[in-house]
Design a protein around this motif. Structure first.
Motif, mmCIF file in Angstrom:
data_model
loop_
_atom_site.group_PDB
_atom_site.id
_atom_site.type_symbol
_atom_site.label_atom_id
_atom_site.label_comp_id
_atom_site.label_asym_id
_atom_site.label_seq_id
_atom_site.Cartn_x
_atom_site.Cartn_y
_atom_site.Cartn_z
ATOM 1 N N ASN A 86 -9.086 2.636 11.874
ATOM 2 C CA ASN A 86 -7.649 2.371 11.884
ATOM 3 C C ASN A 86 -7.059 2.497 10.475
ATOM 4 O OD1 ASN A 86 -5.147 1.663 12.788
ATOM 5 N ND2 ASN A 86 -5.608 -0.495 13.140
ATOM 6 N N LEU A 87 -7.766 1.929 9.512
ATOM 7 C CA LEU A 87 -7.266 1.979 8.132
ATOM 8 C C LEU A 87 -7.156 3.427 7.660
ATOM 9 C CD1 LEU A 87 -6.437 0.517 5.523
ATOM 10 C CD2 LEU A 87 -8.843 0.388 4.916
ATOM 11 N N SER A 88 -8.161 4.212 7.995
ATOM 12 C CA SER A 88 -8.182 5.605 7.590
ATOM 13 C C SER A 88 -6.968 6.362 8.151
ATOM 14 C CB SER A 88 -9.485 6.220 8.097
ATOM 15 O OG SER A 88 -9.578 7.535 7.707
ATOM 16 N N VAL A 89 -6.649 6.104 9.420
ATOM 17 C CA VAL A 89 -5.493 6.760 10.056
ATOM 18 C C VAL A 89 -4.199 6.359 9.345
ATOM 19 C CG1 VAL A 89 -4.120 6.847 12.191
ATOM 20 C CG2 VAL A 89 -6.621 6.961 12.313
ATOM 21 N N GLN A 90 -4.054 5.064 9.055
ATOM 22 C CA GLN A 90 -2.812 4.572 8.427
ATOM 23 C C GLN A 90 -2.679 5.068 6.985
ATOM 24 O OE1 GLN A 90 -0.923 3.558 10.654
ATOM 25 N NE2 GLN A 90 -2.604 3.224 12.118
ATOM 26 N N ILE A 91 -3.810 5.164 6.311
ATOM 27 C CA ILE A 91 -3.773 5.692 4.929
ATOM 28 C C ILE A 91 -3.318 7.157 4.965
ATOM 29 C CG2 ILE A 91 -5.316 6.463 3.062
ATOM 30 C CD1 ILE A 91 -6.666 3.742 3.205
ATOM 31 N N ASP A 92 -3.812 7.904 5.932
ATOM 32 C CA ASP A 92 -3.394 9.308 6.076
ATOM 33 C C ASP A 92 -1.887 9.399 6.309
ATOM 34 O OD1 ASP A 92 -5.799 10.449 5.626
ATOM 35 O OD2 ASP A 92 -6.353 10.689 7.735
ATOM 36 N N LYS A 93 -1.348 8.496 7.151
ATOM 37 C CA LYS A 93 0.095 8.522 7.435
ATOM 38 C C LYS A 93 0.900 8.237 6.163
ATOM 39 C CE LYS A 93 -0.004 7.437 12.351
ATOM 40 N NZ LYS A 93 0.354 6.503 13.411
ATOM 41 N N LEU A 94 0.447 7.245 5.404
ATOM 42 C CA LEU A 94 1.149 6.910 4.154
ATOM 43 C C LEU A 94 1.056 8.059 3.152
ATOM 44 C CD1 LEU A 94 0.012 3.192 3.707
ATOM 45 C CD2 LEU A 94 2.353 3.964 4.102
ATOM 46 N N SER A 95 -0.107 8.692 3.141
ATOM 47 C CA SER A 95 -0.326 9.807 2.227
ATOM 48 C C SER A 95 0.543 11.001 2.624
ATOM 49 C CB SER A 95 -1.811 10.173 2.239
ATOM 50 O OG SER A 95 -2.032 11.310 1.481
ATOM 51 N N ASN A 96 0.603 11.297 3.941
ATOM 52 C CA ASN A 96 1.426 12.416 4.417
ATOM 53 C C ASN A 96 2.909 12.180 4.146
ATOM 54 O OD1 ASN A 96 -0.833 13.765 5.328
ATOM 55 N ND2 ASN A 96 -0.697 12.945 7.405
ATOM 56 N N ALA A 97 3.311 10.896 4.136
ATOM 57 C CA ALA A 97 4.716 10.573 3.849
ATOM 58 C C ALA A 97 5.007 10.643 2.348
ATOM 59 C CB ALA A 97 5.031 9.177 4.372
ATOM 60 N N GLY A 98 3.954 10.811 1.559
ATOM 61 C CA GLY A 98 4.112 10.896 0.099
ATOM 62 C C GLY A 98 4.224 9.543 -0.566
ATOM 63 N N TYR A 99 3.855 8.473 0.162
ATOM 64 C CA TYR A 99 3.978 7.118 -0.393
ATOM 65 C C TYR A 99 2.768 6.720 -1.242
ATOM 66 C CZ TYR A 99 8.016 6.276 2.665
ATOM 67 O OH TYR A 99 9.242 6.345 3.269
ATOM 68 N N ILE A 100 1.635 7.312 -0.952
ATOM 69 C CA ILE A 100 0.439 7.008 -1.755
ATOM 70 C C ILE A 100 -0.324 8.309 -2.053
ATOM 71 C CG2 ILE A 100 0.139 4.665 -0.810
ATOM 72 C CD1 ILE A 100 -2.212 5.732 0.870
ATOM 73 N N THR A 101 -1.134 8.246 -3.109
ATOM 74 C CA THR A 101 -2.037 9.376 -3.354
ATOM 75 C C THR A 101 -3.443 8.891 -3.043
ATOM 76 O OG1 THR A 101 -2.221 8.731 -5.669
ATOM 77 C CG2 THR A 101 -0.686 10.497 -5.174
ATOM 78 N N VAL A 152 -0.233 3.955 -5.318
ATOM 79 C CA VAL A 152 1.131 4.137 -4.811
ATOM 80 C C VAL A 152 1.871 5.162 -5.684
ATOM 81 C CG1 VAL A 152 2.273 2.277 -6.111
ATOM 82 C CG2 VAL A 152 3.051 2.811 -3.824
ATOM 83 N N THR A 153 2.697 5.990 -5.057
ATOM 84 C CA THR A 153 3.465 6.989 -5.814
ATOM 85 C C THR A 153 4.851 6.412 -6.152
ATOM 86 O OG1 THR A 153 4.443 7.909 -3.813
ATOM 87 C CG2 THR A 153 2.375 8.909 -4.560
ATOM 88 N N GLU A 154 5.589 7.119 -6.963
ATOM 89 C CA GLU A 154 6.947 6.677 -7.315
ATOM 90 C C GLU A 154 7.820 6.643 -6.066
ATOM 91 O OE1 GLU A 154 9.094 4.748 -9.526
ATOM 92 O OE2 GLU A 154 7.221 5.436 -10.416
ATOM 93 N N GLN A 155 7.627 7.654 -5.197
ATOM 94 C CA GLN A 155 8.379 7.728 -3.930
ATOM 95 C C GLN A 155 8.038 6.509 -3.051
ATOM 96 O OE1 GLN A 155 7.549 11.349 -1.754
ATOM 97 N NE2 GLN A 155 8.711 10.665 0.033
ATOM 98 N N GLY A 156 6.760 6.163 -3.019
ATOM 99 C CA GLY A 156 6.309 5.012 -2.235
ATOM 100 C C GLY A 156 6.866 3.707 -2.781
ATOM 101 N N ARG A 157 6.895 3.617 -4.093
ATOM 102 C CA ARG A 157 7.421 2.412 -4.760
ATOM 103 C C ARG A 157 8.905 2.227 -4.407
ATOM 104 N NH1 ARG A 157 5.061 -0.406 -8.508
ATOM 105 N NH2 ARG A 157 3.411 1.120 -8.724
ATOM 106 N N LYS A 158 9.634 3.328 -4.459
ATOM 107 C CA LYS A 158 11.068 3.289 -4.166
ATOM 108 C C LYS A 158 11.287 2.912 -2.689
ATOM 109 C CE LYS A 158 15.198 6.005 -5.058
ATOM 110 N NZ LYS A 158 15.698 7.051 -4.199
ATOM 111 N N ALA A 159 10.498 3.526 -1.807
ATOM 112 C CA ALA A 159 10.633 3.244 -0.365
ATOM 113 C C ALA A 159 10.330 1.779 -0.068
ATOM 114 C CB ALA A 159 9.678 4.153 0.416
#
Lengths: 93, 207
Positions: free
Chosen positions: A41-56, A72-79
């Protein structure tokens, strides 16, 4: 009222983002322990966050074992900040 | 934890709870401090004994063992510690950068001493003052960042010895091995060995 970001408005993804907002980087094992989630489950959610550009996500090796590190990316921080602001609006804080 | 929709209040509670968990994280270990502390004290004791017994200044070359052994062991131990905790906080990053600056400053100081030596000046006495000035300041900064009193107190003791040493050098008071080297060892024990054990004790209690 501003709509809550659907990427963040999910229990596990929000937990991962809350942790990553407070640290420089965290590995997969640490996130799994802190969120008390399953690896799949964690792996799937990490992929979703990564695809959204929120984390690297960086995959490396420690000896023969793989080590996945998230940051966390700058985009993720802002979101995340916008998400918290929107939450405050809903809760009249 | 499963992927499910939450109310706004639950979201806020989850964020607060995760922030709390990252704050309560593993304190880290004092093994790198202990390594530098014991290494410095052992090498100093060895140099002291050999100088007293043989009166041969060549034993001073042993000082380089501190930089070489410590310089090799530190990145290995640091990487192992990072892997063990699984997380790197902002304070970890800052303290790591502070210690990198200390390491680089020590290398530059050594180069300067060699340079002075080539020109016929003996500046090696400064190599006693420099670690007792730079290291305590870095240690106190780390202690303030991670809120660890033993690092601040140990650093303050080291800094006092460092300032005293600096005054001795500037005032041309001779740093005699029979009193200065034991003082140097005591300073490093206070700066590194005691805080290292305190941190390890706290880490064991936290687990």
């Amino acid at each position: 009222m501003k709509e809550l970001d659907p990427i963040l408005h999910s229990q596990l993804r929000l937990a991962v983002m809350s942790i990553l907002m407070n640290v420089e980087e965290a590995d997969f094992v640490y996130l799994k322990e802190q969120t008390e989630s399953t690896a799949g489950n964690l792996s799937v959610q990490i992929d979703k966050l990564s695809n959204a550009g929120y984390i690297t996500v960086t995959k490396g090796f420690v000896g023969k074992k793989t080590r996945t590190t998230c940051q966390v990316t700058e985009q993720g921080r802002k979101a995340f900040e916008e998400y918290v602001e929107a939450l405050k609006g809903y809760l009249n804080l | 934890m499963e992927e499910k929709k939450m109310t706004e209040r639950e979201s806020l509670e989850l964020i607060t709870s995760m922030i709390q968990r990252t704050r309560e994280r593993y304190i880290g270990d004092g093994n790198i401090l202990l390594m530098w502390g014991y290494l410095t004290v052992i090498v100093t004791a060895l140099v002291w004994i050999m100088l007293v017994m043989t009166h041969n200044p060549a034993w001073n070359w042993l000082w380089f063992a501190i930089g070489i052994v410590g310089g090799i062991a530190t990145p290995i131990m640091s990487r192992k510690s990072d892997l063990k905790s699984g997380v790197k906080s902002y304070s970890d990053k800052i303290t790591s950068q502070i210690w990198t600056i200390v390491g680089l400053a020590s290398v530059v100081a050594t180069v300067f001493c060699f340079g002075f030596g080539l020109k016929g000046f003996n500046a090696w006495g400064m190599m006693f003052a420099i670690p007792l000035l730079i290291v305590p300041m870095a240690e106190m900064a780390q202690g303030i960042i991670v809120k660890e009193r033993s690092l601040v107190v140990g650093g303050a003791i080291g800094l006092c010895v460092g300032l005293f040493t600096f005054c001795c050098i500037v005032g041309n008071a001779r740093l005699l091995i029979n009193w200065f080297l034991p003082l140097f060892m005591v300073a490093f024990a206070c700066m590194m060995i005691i805080p290292g054990h305190v941190i390890n004790h706290k880490a064991r209690q936290q687990r």
